[in-house]
Design a protein around this motif. Structure first.
Motif, mmCIF file in Angstrom:
data_model
loop_
_atom_site.group_PDB
_atom_site.id
_atom_site.type_symbol
_atom_site.label_atom_id
_atom_site.label_comp_id
_atom_site.label_asym_id
_atom_site.label_seq_id
_atom_site.Cartn_x
_atom_site.Cartn_y
_atom_site.Cartn_z
ATOM 1 N N PRO A 5 0.809 -1.220 0.000
ATOM 2 C CA PRO A 5 0.000 0.000 0.000
ATOM 3 C C PRO A 5 0.846 1.276 0.000
ATOM 4 O O PRO A 5 2.007 1.262 0.407
ATOM 5 C CB PRO A 5 -0.769 -0.104 1.326
ATOM 6 C CG PRO A 5 0.121 -0.903 2.217
ATOM 7 C CD PRO A 5 0.843 -1.866 1.320
ATOM 8 N N THR A 6 0.226 2.340 -0.468
ATOM 9 C CA THR A 6 0.838 3.662 -0.404
ATOM 10 C C THR A 6 0.256 4.364 0.816
ATOM 11 O O THR A 6 -0.952 4.620 0.844
ATOM 12 C CB THR A 6 0.489 4.457 -1.690
ATOM 13 O OG1 THR A 6 0.963 3.702 -2.808
ATOM 14 C CG2 THR A 6 1.122 5.825 -1.686
ATOM 15 N N TYR B 81 8.095 4.131 -9.445
ATOM 16 C CA TYR B 81 7.354 2.949 -9.004
ATOM 17 C C TYR B 81 7.764 1.681 -9.764
ATOM 18 O O TYR B 81 8.010 0.638 -9.165
ATOM 19 C CB TYR B 81 5.851 3.245 -9.157
ATOM 20 C CG TYR B 81 4.984 2.021 -9.196
ATOM 21 C CD1 TYR B 81 4.751 1.277 -8.040
ATOM 22 C CD2 TYR B 81 4.407 1.596 -10.393
ATOM 23 C CE1 TYR B 81 3.964 0.135 -8.086
ATOM 24 C CE2 TYR B 81 3.619 0.457 -10.443
ATOM 25 C CZ TYR B 81 3.413 -0.276 -9.288
ATOM 26 O OH TYR B 81 2.646 -1.414 -9.333
ATOM 27 N N ARG C 63 -3.243 -7.386 -6.943
ATOM 28 C CA ARG C 63 -3.492 -5.955 -6.729
ATOM 29 C C ARG C 63 -4.636 -5.527 -7.628
ATOM 30 O O ARG C 63 -5.203 -6.337 -8.359
ATOM 31 C CB ARG C 63 -2.208 -5.163 -7.039
ATOM 32 C CG ARG C 63 -1.737 -5.391 -8.448
ATOM 33 C CD ARG C 63 -0.357 -4.796 -8.717
ATOM 34 N NE ARG C 63 0.098 -5.176 -10.045
ATOM 35 C CZ ARG C 63 1.317 -5.021 -10.493
ATOM 36 N NH1 ARG C 63 2.243 -4.480 -9.730
ATOM 37 N NH2 ARG C 63 1.640 -5.394 -11.714
ATOM 38 N N LEU D 267 -3.698 -1.671 -12.231
ATOM 39 C CA LEU D 267 -2.246 -1.843 -12.403
ATOM 40 C C LEU D 267 -1.881 -2.934 -13.403
ATOM 41 O O LEU D 267 -0.698 -3.217 -13.616
ATOM 42 C CB LEU D 267 -1.589 -2.103 -11.036
ATOM 43 C CG LEU D 267 -1.559 -0.846 -10.154
ATOM 44 C CD1 LEU D 267 -1.227 -1.190 -8.713
ATOM 45 C CD2 LEU D 267 -0.569 0.172 -10.688
HETATM 46 N N1 GLU Z 1 1.279 1.125 -4.025
HETATM 47 C C1 GLU Z 1 0.230 0.840 -4.946
HETATM 48 C C2 GLU Z 1 -1.101 1.288 -4.368
HETATM 49 O O1 GLU Z 1 -1.218 1.536 -3.189
HETATM 50 C C3 GLU Z 1 0.139 -0.635 -5.272
HETATM 51 C C4 GLU Z 1 1.265 -1.076 -6.115
HETATM 52 C C5 GLU Z 1 1.318 -2.563 -6.383
HETATM 53 O O2 GLU Z 1 0.602 -3.322 -5.735
HETATM 54 O O3 GLU Z 1 2.125 -2.957 -7.246
HETATM 55 O O4 GLU Z 1 -2.046 1.422 -5.104
#
Ligand code: GLU
Length: 306
Positions: A10-11, A183, A201, A205
């Protein structure tokens, strides 16, 4: 077969919303239903928007949901020296070049725009001579050259997704002009070093997977399996996002229980056939990828608010 290693990345830029909860739940169920482990990683490359305070709340929210993790790997903001080593590997392979294009130049190019708002980079700076490069008095971003090759993602849920990076994306940035690694590079390095065997995810993505597969090959990491889960939509058809304050966990914790929430999510995506409270551990016994719906999920949470 070795047990799978999944991850949740997560971000920490705000409270978890239901889309994050759903992605975390499926990532967790997928590995836990097969005796695997889960790695947690904070993706805080954007230090302006993220904070350790949000990361702390996120861990607390995951525990509240009953989604535990086996290992937390270092946050991305602490790993720039590691990313630099991989960046140098790409440089040694002769794959990097500096790009001096400004944002407005990039947006005005006649390149086709992709559905996610990005565009195909036309290679403007690919063949600049050293003298042309020296004539710019600003710091460049760095792009990696991509081959004219079709990449195929065999997604656990979405089926086959194909992309030729040369025509669908173009050479992409791996380090920004301010020195921050992007990223795509960070996620490839982190998943690869952590031995992640499956990446679960959000569907948004999916189009990043070919770029990551390309970098995995350059860095010598095996490709993980992929599972891109559907987006959650509000009853009026909008995609749920961090802007929907009433859908974040702060609000939900005051108005419902983790079991009710998991029960609603599991029912709405097809894992269970009744909408009733259930814990994450109980759900692990019910989970299979075959049950999961692949289209966007319309979620009405009013029945579980009390
Ligand atoms: N950090 C991303 C987000 O929170 C997810 C990235 C990933 O799962 O590759 O949406």
């Amino acid at each position: 077969m070795l047990p799978p290693v999944g991850r949740f990345a997560p971000t920490p830029s705000g409270r978890m919303h239901l889309g994050n909860v759903f992605a975390a739940l499926i990532a967790w169920l997928s590995v836990k239903s097969r005796g695997g482990s889960l790695v947690l990683r904070m993706e805080d490359l954007d230090t302006q928007r993220t904070s350790e305070e949000y990361a702390r709340v996120l861990r607390r929210d995951l525990r509240w949901l009953g989604l535990d993790w086996d290992l937390e790997t270092p946050a991305q903001s602490t790993r720039s020296a590691v990313y630099q080593q991989y960046f140098e590997q790409l440089a040694d392979l002769g794959l990097l070049y500096p790009c001096y294009c400004t944002r407005s130049q990039l947006h005005s190019v006649n390149a086709p725009h992709l559905s996610d708002g990005t565009y195909v980079y036309p290679g403007t700076c690919r063949n600049l001579t050293p003298a042309q490069q020296a004539a710019f008095d600003r710091k460049p971003a760095w792009r990696v050259q991509v081959p004219d090759k079709l990449w195929t993602v065999e997604d656990k849920l979405q089926g086959t997704y194909k992309e030729n990076l040369a025509t669908d994306c173009g050479d992409f940035v791996v380090r920004r002009a301010d020195g921050v690694y992007v990223y795509q590079l960070a996620v490839t390095v982190d998943d690869g070093e952590a031995g992640v065997t499956e990446v679960v995810r959000g569907m948004d993505l999916l189009s990043s997977a070919p770029r990551q597969m390309y970098l995995q090959e350059r860095f010598g990491f095996p490709h993980p399996e992929y599972g891109h889960v559907p987006m959650l939509m509000a009853p009026d058809g909008r995609r749920l996002s961090k802007r929907d304050k009433d859908m974040d966990l702060g609000y939900l914790q005051d108005h419902t229980t983790a079991e009710k929430l998991l029960g609603l999510l599991a029912f709405s995506c097809g894992i269970t056939d009744k909408c009733q409270p259930i814990s994450a551990c109980e759900l692990a016994g019910e989970f299979s990828w075959e049950k999961l719906q692949k289209a966007d999920i319309c979620l009405d949470i009013t029945p579980i608010l009390g």
